[in-house]
Design a protein around this motif. Structure first.
Motif, short mmCIF file in Angstrom:
data_model
loop_
_atom_site.label_atom_id
_atom_site.label_comp_id
_atom_site.label_asym_id
_atom_site.label_seq_id
_atom_site.Cartn_x
_atom_site.Cartn_y
_atom_site.Cartn_z
N TYR A 135 0.42 -15.90 -34.44
CA TYR A 135 0.11 -14.49 -34.25
C TYR A 135 1.31 -13.75 -33.63
O TYR A 135 1.68 -12.66 -34.08
CB TYR A 135 -1.13 -14.33 -33.37
N ILE A 136 1.89 -14.33 -32.59
CA ILE A 136 3.03 -13.70 -31.91
C ILE A 136 4.20 -13.50 -32.88
O ILE A 136 4.85 -12.45 -32.89
CB ILE A 136 3.47 -14.53 -30.68
N ILE A 137 4.44 -14.50 -33.72
CA ILE A 137 5.59 -14.44 -34.63
C ILE A 137 5.34 -13.52 -35.84
O ILE A 137 6.19 -12.69 -36.18
CB ILE A 137 5.96 -15.85 -35.13
N PHE A 138 4.18 -13.65 -36.46
CA PHE A 138 3.97 -13.00 -37.75
C PHE A 138 3.10 -11.74 -37.71
O PHE A 138 3.37 -10.79 -38.44
CB PHE A 138 3.37 -13.99 -38.75
N SER A 139 2.06 -11.71 -36.88
CA SER A 139 1.12 -10.60 -36.91
C SER A 139 1.44 -9.49 -35.92
O SER A 139 1.41 -8.31 -36.26
CB SER A 139 -0.30 -11.10 -36.66
N ALA A 140 1.73 -9.87 -34.68
CA ALA A 140 1.95 -8.87 -33.63
C ALA A 140 3.03 -7.85 -34.00
O ALA A 140 2.82 -6.65 -33.79
CB ALA A 140 2.25 -9.55 -32.30
N PRO A 141 4.18 -8.26 -34.54
CA PRO A 141 5.20 -7.26 -34.88
C PRO A 141 4.72 -6.23 -35.90
O PRO A 141 5.17 -5.07 -35.88
CB PRO A 141 6.35 -8.10 -35.45
N LYS A 142 3.80 -6.60 -36.76
CA LYS A 142 3.28 -5.68 -37.77
C LYS A 142 2.36 -4.61 -37.17
O LYS A 142 2.05 -3.62 -37.83
CB LYS A 142 2.53 -6.45 -38.86
N ASN A 143 1.91 -4.82 -35.94
CA ASN A 143 1.00 -3.86 -35.30
C ASN A 143 1.72 -2.66 -34.71
O ASN A 143 1.08 -1.66 -34.37
CB ASN A 143 0.19 -4.56 -34.20
N ARG A 144 3.02 -2.74 -34.55
CA ARG A 144 3.77 -1.65 -33.91
C ARG A 144 3.51 -0.29 -34.55
O ARG A 144 3.23 0.68 -33.83
CB ARG A 144 5.26 -1.96 -33.90
N PRO A 145 3.60 -0.15 -35.88
CA PRO A 145 3.35 1.18 -36.48
C PRO A 145 1.93 1.70 -36.20
O PRO A 145 1.74 2.89 -35.95
CB PRO A 145 3.58 0.96 -37.98
#
Length: 178
Positions: A135-145
Motif C-alpha cells: 500500500y505504501i509503495i503502490f497505492s498511497a502515492p496515487k491518493n495525492r491528487p
C-alpha cells in the motif's frame, strides 16, 4: 512559520503511513489540551490483526467525535470521511513525505516498541504487514491528487510539509518533543 494559535482549535493531520501523523497528533494534543482521534483505531477491531470494521460504524464514530468535541486533532486519511472533517477543520497539516522514508520508518516501528506507539491498535496481534508495504509503495502515492482536490474543494487552510526536516523545524518552533 505558523504559530499554534494560527492552527486553530480543529486540526486534521493527513499523510502516508508511517509519516508521523499519530505522534504529531498526540504531541499537539498534549500541548494544546485538545481531544485526539486516531482514525486507524476507529477503523479496526481492537485485539485483532488489524481487522477492518464496517465503514458505516467508522463513519458513525467519526461523526460522533466531531460533534462531541469543540477542540480536536484528528489524524488519518480515510478519504470518504475527509469532506465532513475538512468542513469543520480550522487547518489541515499534510505530511507528504517520500515512499522510501515511509517504508524505512514502518519497518523500524514494526520491530521496535510498536505496541506502545501513538495510534497503535489496542491489543493488535501483529505490527507488520506485507499488504501495508504494498500500500505504501503502490497505492498511497496515487491518493495525492484526490487529497489535494478534497482540500481545495473544502477551502480549508493547509500547512503542507514535504520533508521530515520541515516537520522537525515545526516541532522546535512549537516547543514540542517527539
Amino acid at each position: 512559520m505558523l504559530t499554534l494559535e494560527e492552527l486553530g482549535e480543529r486540526i486534521c493531520i493527513i499523510g502516508p503511513s508511517s509519516s508521523g501523523k499519530s505522534t504529531l497528533a498526540k504531541t499537539l494534543g498534549q500541548k494544546l489540551g485538545y481531544a485526539v482521534c486516531h482514525l486507524d483505531q476507529l477503523a479496526h477491531v481492537p485485539n485483532t490483526n488489524w481487522e477492518v470494521r464496517d465503514k458505516a460504524l467508522l463513519k458513525k464514530d467519526h461523526h460522533q467525535f466531531l460533534i462531541e468535541n469543540n477542540q480536536w486533532i484528528i489524524e488519518g486519511n480515510y478519504s470518504f470521511l475527509m469532506k465532513d472533517r475538512f468542513a469543520k477543520a480550522t487547518y489541515v497539516i499534510w505530511l507528504d513525505f517520500g515512499v522510501g522514508g515511509s517504508i524505512t520508518r514502518y519497518i523500524k516501528r514494526s520491530i521496535k516498541n510498536a505496541d506502545k506507539r501513538p495510534g497503535n491498535l489496542p491489543g493488535a496481534k501483529s505490527q507488520f504487514s506485507w499488504a501495508l508495504i504494498r500500500y505504501i509503495i503502490f497505492s498511497a502515492p496515487k491518493n495525492r491528487p484526490k487529497y489535494r482536490n478534497l482540500i481545495n474543494e473544502s477551502k480549508v487552510n493547509l500547512l503542507y510539509l514535504a520533508s521530515y526536516k520541515q516537520l522537525k523545524n515545526y516541532y522546535r518552533f512549537w516547543g514540542l518533543k517527539a
